[in-house]
Design a protein around this motif. Structure first.
Motif, PDB file in Angstrom:
ATOM      1  N   THR A  37       3.884  -5.908 -13.446  1.00  0.00           N
ATOM      2  CA  THR A  37       4.387  -6.268 -12.112  1.00  0.00           C
ATOM      3  C   THR A  37       5.866  -6.623 -12.211  1.00  0.00           C
ATOM      4  OG1 THR A  37       3.939  -8.636 -12.314  1.00  0.00           O
ATOM      5  CG2 THR A  37       2.152  -7.247 -11.494  1.00  0.00           C
ATOM      6  N   PRO A  38       6.613  -6.449 -11.128  1.00  0.00           N
ATOM      7  CA  PRO A  38       8.038  -6.787 -11.159  1.00  0.00           C
ATOM      8  C   PRO A  38       8.287  -8.263 -11.379  1.00  0.00           C
ATOM      9  CG  PRO A  38       7.525  -5.429  -9.247  1.00  0.00           C
ATOM     10  CD  PRO A  38       6.224  -5.856  -9.837  1.00  0.00           C
ATOM     11  N   TRP A  39       7.291  -9.108 -11.138  1.00  0.00           N
ATOM     12  CA  TRP A  39       7.499 -10.554 -11.193  1.00  0.00           C
ATOM     13  C   TRP A  39       7.098 -11.128 -12.544  1.00  0.00           C
ATOM     14  CZ3 TRP A  39       9.032  -9.188  -6.641  1.00  0.00           C
ATOM     15  CH2 TRP A  39       8.235  -8.296  -5.913  1.00  0.00           C
ATOM     16  N   GLY A  40       6.588 -10.289 -13.398  1.00  0.00           N
ATOM     17  CA  GLY A  40       6.146 -10.778 -14.704  1.00  0.00           C
ATOM     18  C   GLY A  40       4.852 -11.561 -14.610  1.00  0.00           C
ATOM     19  N   SER A  41       4.192 -11.521 -13.459  1.00  0.00           N
ATOM     20  CA  SER A  41       2.946 -12.280 -13.281  1.00  0.00           C
ATOM     21  C   SER A  41       1.764 -11.324 -13.340  1.00  0.00           C
ATOM     22  CB  SER A  41       2.974 -12.994 -11.936  1.00  0.00           C
ATOM     23  OG  SER A  41       3.131 -12.044 -10.890  1.00  0.00           O
ATOM     24  N   THR A  42       0.559 -11.903 -13.339  1.00  0.00           N
ATOM     25  CA  THR A  42      -0.645 -11.077 -13.340  1.00  0.00           C
ATOM     26  C   THR A  42      -0.819 -10.446 -11.974  1.00  0.00           C
ATOM     27  OG1 THR A  42      -1.594 -12.817 -14.706  1.00  0.00           O
ATOM     28  CG2 THR A  42      -3.094 -11.096 -13.942  1.00  0.00           C
ATOM     29  N   LEU A  43      -1.258  -9.204 -11.980  1.00  0.00           N
ATOM     30  CA  LEU A  43      -1.492  -8.514 -10.713  1.00  0.00           C
ATOM     31  C   LEU A  43      -2.753  -9.090 -10.073  1.00  0.00           C
ATOM     32  CD1 LEU A  43      -0.349  -6.120  -9.051  1.00  0.00           C
ATOM     33  CD2 LEU A  43      -1.978  -4.659 -10.199  1.00  0.00           C
ATOM     34  N   GLU A  44      -2.582  -9.699  -8.895  1.00  0.00           N
ATOM     35  CA  GLU A  44      -3.745 -10.314  -8.237  1.00  0.00           C
ATOM     36  C   GLU A  44      -4.438  -9.319  -7.318  1.00  0.00           C
ATOM     37  OE1 GLU A  44      -2.652 -14.845  -7.268  1.00  0.00           O
ATOM     38  OE2 GLU A  44      -1.122 -13.445  -6.612  1.00  0.00           O
ATOM     39  N   LEU A  45      -5.705  -9.615  -7.037  1.00  0.00           N
ATOM     40  CA  LEU A  45      -6.406  -8.801  -6.048  1.00  0.00           C
ATOM     41  C   LEU A  45      -5.714  -9.005  -4.700  1.00  0.00           C
ATOM     42  CD1 LEU A  45     -10.066  -9.592  -7.086  1.00  0.00           C
ATOM     43  CD2 LEU A  45      -8.922  -7.370  -7.268  1.00  0.00           C
ATOM     44  N   PRO A  46      -5.538  -7.940  -3.910  1.00  0.00           N
ATOM     45  CA  PRO A  46      -4.755  -8.049  -2.674  1.00  0.00           C
ATOM     46  C   PRO A  46      -5.174  -9.192  -1.754  1.00  0.00           C
ATOM     47  CG  PRO A  46      -5.188  -5.747  -3.146  1.00  0.00           C
ATOM     48  CD  PRO A  46      -5.948  -6.541  -4.163  1.00  0.00           C
ATOM     49  N   HIS A  47      -6.472  -9.415  -1.584  1.00  0.00           N
ATOM     50  CA  HIS A  47      -6.894 -10.439  -0.633  1.00  0.00           C
ATOM     51  C   HIS A  47      -6.685 -11.856  -1.177  1.00  0.00           C
ATOM     52  CE1 HIS A  47     -10.378 -10.085  -3.220  1.00  0.00           C
ATOM     53  NE2 HIS A  47     -10.853 -11.212  -2.740  1.00  0.00           N
ATOM     54  N   LEU A  48      -6.298 -11.965  -2.455  1.00  0.00           N
ATOM     55  CA  LEU A  48      -6.044 -13.271  -3.054  1.00  0.00           C
ATOM     56  C   LEU A  48      -4.567 -13.481  -3.386  1.00  0.00           C
ATOM     57  CD1 LEU A  48      -9.096 -13.552  -5.473  1.00  0.00           C
ATOM     58  CD2 LEU A  48      -8.816 -14.612  -3.219  1.00  0.00           C
ATOM     59  N   SER A  49      -3.739 -12.508  -3.015  1.00  0.00           N
ATOM     60  CA  SER A  49      -2.310 -12.590  -3.301  1.00  0.00           C
ATOM     61  C   SER A  49      -1.566 -12.926  -2.014  1.00  0.00           C
ATOM     62  CB  SER A  49      -1.831 -11.242  -3.848  1.00  0.00           C
ATOM     63  OG  SER A  49      -0.437 -11.116  -3.702  1.00  0.00           O
ATOM     64  N   SER A  50      -0.742 -13.969  -2.043  1.00  0.00           N
ATOM     65  CA  SER A  50      -0.020 -14.356  -0.824  1.00  0.00           C
ATOM     66  C   SER A  50       0.907 -13.229  -0.374  1.00  0.00           C
ATOM     67  CB  SER A  50       0.769 -15.647  -1.024  1.00  0.00           C
ATOM     68  OG  SER A  50       1.667 -15.518  -2.091  1.00  0.00           O
ATOM     69  N   ARG A  51       1.440 -12.467  -1.332  1.00  0.00           N
ATOM     70  CA  ARG A  51       2.330 -11.360  -0.981  1.00  0.00           C
ATOM     71  C   ARG A  51       1.580 -10.320  -0.138  1.00  0.00           C
ATOM     72  NH1 ARG A  51       3.810 -12.252  -6.496  1.00  0.00           N
ATOM     73  NH2 ARG A  51       2.472 -10.563  -7.240  1.00  0.00           N
ATOM     74  N   SER A  52       0.387  -9.977  -0.568  1.00  0.00           N
ATOM     75  CA  SER A  52      -0.399  -8.967   0.161  1.00  0.00           C
ATOM     76  C   SER A  52      -0.915  -9.524   1.480  1.00  0.00           C
ATOM     77  CB  SER A  52      -1.580  -8.495  -0.689  1.00  0.00           C
ATOM     78  OG  SER A  52      -1.132  -7.735  -1.784  1.00  0.00           O
ATOM     79  N   VAL A  53      -1.305 -10.803   1.477  1.00  0.00           N
ATOM     80  CA  VAL A  53      -1.848 -11.396   2.704  1.00  0.00           C
ATOM     81  C   VAL A  53      -0.780 -11.431   3.797  1.00  0.00           C
ATOM     82  CG1 VAL A  53      -2.767 -13.533   3.695  1.00  0.00           C
ATOM     83  CG2 VAL A  53      -3.670 -12.678   1.545  1.00  0.00           C
ATOM     84  N   VAL A  54       0.490 -11.627   3.388  1.00  0.00           N
ATOM     85  CA  VAL A  54       1.595 -11.561   4.368  1.00  0.00           C
ATOM     86  C   VAL A  54       1.580 -10.196   5.059  1.00  0.00           C
ATOM     87  CG1 VAL A  54       4.107 -11.347   4.584  1.00  0.00           C
ATOM     88  CG2 VAL A  54       3.129 -13.276   3.370  1.00  0.00           C
ATOM     89  N   ASN A  55       1.472  -9.145   4.258  1.00  0.00           N
ATOM     90  CA  ASN A  55       1.462  -7.796   4.836  1.00  0.00           C
ATOM     91  C   ASN A  55       0.260  -7.574   5.745  1.00  0.00           C
ATOM     92  OD1 ASN A  55       3.752  -7.257   3.381  1.00  0.00           O
ATOM     93  ND2 ASN A  55       3.021  -5.317   2.557  1.00  0.00           N
ATOM     94  N   PHE A  56      -0.917  -8.025   5.287  1.00  0.00           N
ATOM     95  CA  PHE A  56      -2.122  -7.874   6.105  1.00  0.00           C
ATOM     96  C   PHE A  56      -1.932  -8.586   7.443  1.00  0.00           C
ATOM     97  CE2 PHE A  56      -4.063  -5.651   2.929  1.00  0.00           C
ATOM     98  CZ  PHE A  56      -4.550  -6.362   1.831  1.00  0.00           C
ATOM     99  N   GLY A  57      -1.383  -9.798   7.367  1.00  0.00           N
ATOM    100  CA  GLY A  57      -1.166 -10.579   8.588  1.00  0.00           C
ATOM    101  C   GLY A  57      -0.189  -9.903   9.531  1.00  0.00           C
ATOM    102  N   LEU A  58       0.918  -9.396   8.982  1.00  0.00           N
ATOM    103  CA  LEU A  58       1.907  -8.706   9.815  1.00  0.00           C
ATOM    104  C   LEU A  58       1.271  -7.518  10.537  1.00  0.00           C
ATOM    105  CD1 LEU A  58       5.019  -8.673   7.430  1.00  0.00           C
ATOM    106  CD2 LEU A  58       4.945  -9.719   9.684  1.00  0.00           C
ATOM    107  N   LEU A  59       0.517  -6.723   9.777  1.00  0.00           N
ATOM    108  CA  LEU A  59      -0.129  -5.545  10.369  1.00  0.00           C
ATOM    109  C   LEU A  59      -1.163  -5.960  11.405  1.00  0.00           C
ATOM    110  CD1 LEU A  59      -0.608  -3.411   7.124  1.00  0.00           C
ATOM    111  CD2 LEU A  59       0.850  -2.836   9.061  1.00  0.00           C
TER     112      LEU A  59
END
Lengths: 68, 306
Positions: free
Chosen positions: B67-89
């Motif tokens: 990952t670009p952040w050097g962190s573990t790749l989280e499942l989308p529904h448990l990642s705040s980054r992905s949840v932001v996108n889900f919420g926006l959509l």
């Protein structure tokens, strides 16, 4: 999405590391709190005036002579 | 009872009948971003999740990429980054349904190709800057990070060049949206019902996050849905704002963005100056890569018409 996912293979490093990115620049560190806010607002307000004048300039040009 | 029904219908028509004035969208976005900053951190945009989703896609194809952040790749529904996108959509989807503006629109093959190439350029520009237009420009300027202004220079230059060299694409504007809504008034009366169901689904999802001690994600999906709703109802798009500066004689969108930034700068400065949040939060590296990335992103977004 696919392009974005290639970050590490293309850059060879993660976000914020490596020589490409450098340090974050916090404007109050450079200009003080008052200076940073004044400069930021001045840039934005100047740009606001600029685009309003640009708009006025475009509407004064006859439709047939307007370019994209 | 009749009066209550009248008031409800009147309020509903005011909120979902017509597109909101852009400046109202700008003001609401600013206050939402200030509130989100107080809750967690500023709206960091769609790019971080897009990069994660890209890596998930490569992973499914058998290619493992860090990952670009050097962190573990989280499942989308448990990642705040992905949840932001889900919420926006989700928020934008709800807004489109409740206002009967939802429609599947087709474009030509050429337009799909051009948009795809533009999208790739936006991805390339995003990872040069380190974020997309929301995080790299909008929230960065509010956070008094010099990188925000650097990206702004690049975006303007990229949008300007693209506006000159690319053919003008027909895009849906406000009047088209209102016309669509009017035409759909009788024929698609089921859309608001679906919108209501989606709103209930949103509440259930947020409640589930809070119930299972994922409070951050619960708050994030509610905030990001609100952002999505405001974006959809006001038609305020950052890409549109930059594109219109040099290609049309209507800069209402950019003016609304500037108003939003001014409110945001004041709000963020108060929060940071009083130590409510760390001063260096959301301060990104600024350099030539930011301007060049902004340029590529700006060019790509005009190309993609979005």
């Amino acid at each position: 999405m696919l392009a974005g996912g290639l970050w590490v293979p293309v850059y060879g490093s993660t976000v914020g590391t490596g020589s490409l990115y450098g340090k974050g620049i916090f404007m109050p560190d450079m200009f003080g709190w008052t200076g940073a806010i004044v400069i930021s607002l001045a840039i934005l307000i100047s740009f606001y005036i600029f685009i309003t004048r640009l708009e006025t300039g475009k509407t004064s040009i006859p439709a047939g002579e307007r370019s994209l | 009872m009749e009066q209550q029904s009248y008031l409800f219908n009147n309020a509903y028509r005011k909120i979902f009948g017509n597109t909101w004035p852009k400046w109202i969208g700008g003001v609401l976005l600013a206050f939402l971003n200030i509130a989100l900053f107080l809750y967690l951190m500023p709206l960091f945009g769609v790019y971080p999740a897009m990069a994660d989703w890209g890596i998930w896609t490569y992973k499914l194809a058998g290619i493992n990429i860090p990952t670009p952040w050097g962190s573990t790749l989280e499942l989308p529904h448990l990642s705040s980054r992905s949840v932001v996108n889900f919420g926006l959509l989700l928020g934008a989807f709800i807004g489109a349904l409740l206002s009967k503006e939802f429609m599947i629109r087709k474009a030509s093959v050429g337009a799909y190709i051009q948009s795809s190439v533009g999208g790739v350029l936006m991805g390339v520009g995003s990872f040069l800057v380190g974020s997309c237009i929301i995080g790299g420009f909008y929230s960065s300027i509010m956070a008094l990070s010099l990188s925000g202004f650097y990206m702004m220079i690049g975006l303007l230059a990229g949008a300007y060049i693209a506006g000159k060299v690319l053919p003008v694409q027909k895009s849906t504007n406000i009047s088209d949206s209102n016309a669509v809504a009017a035409a759909n008034d009788n024929s698609k009366s089921h859309l608001p019902k679906i919108g209501l169901l989606m709103t209930v689904a949103l509440i259930i999802i947020a409640t589930a996050y809070f119930r299972y001690n994922r409070n951050v994600l619960g708050g994030v999906i509610l905030f990001s849905s609100a952002f999505g709703l405001v974006f959809q109802r006001s038609g305020l798009g950052f890409a549109t704002a930059f594109r219109e500066v040099f290609t049309t004689n209507n800069n209402d969108t950019m003016r609304a963005v500037i108003i939003s930034l001014i409110i945001g700068i004041i709000g963020f400065s108060i929060i940071k100056a009083y130590g409510i949040k760390p001063a260096y939060m959301f301060v990104s590296p600024a350099g030539w890569h930011t301007i060049i990335g902004g340029f590529i992103f700006g060019f790509g977004m005009v190309m993609a018409d979005g």
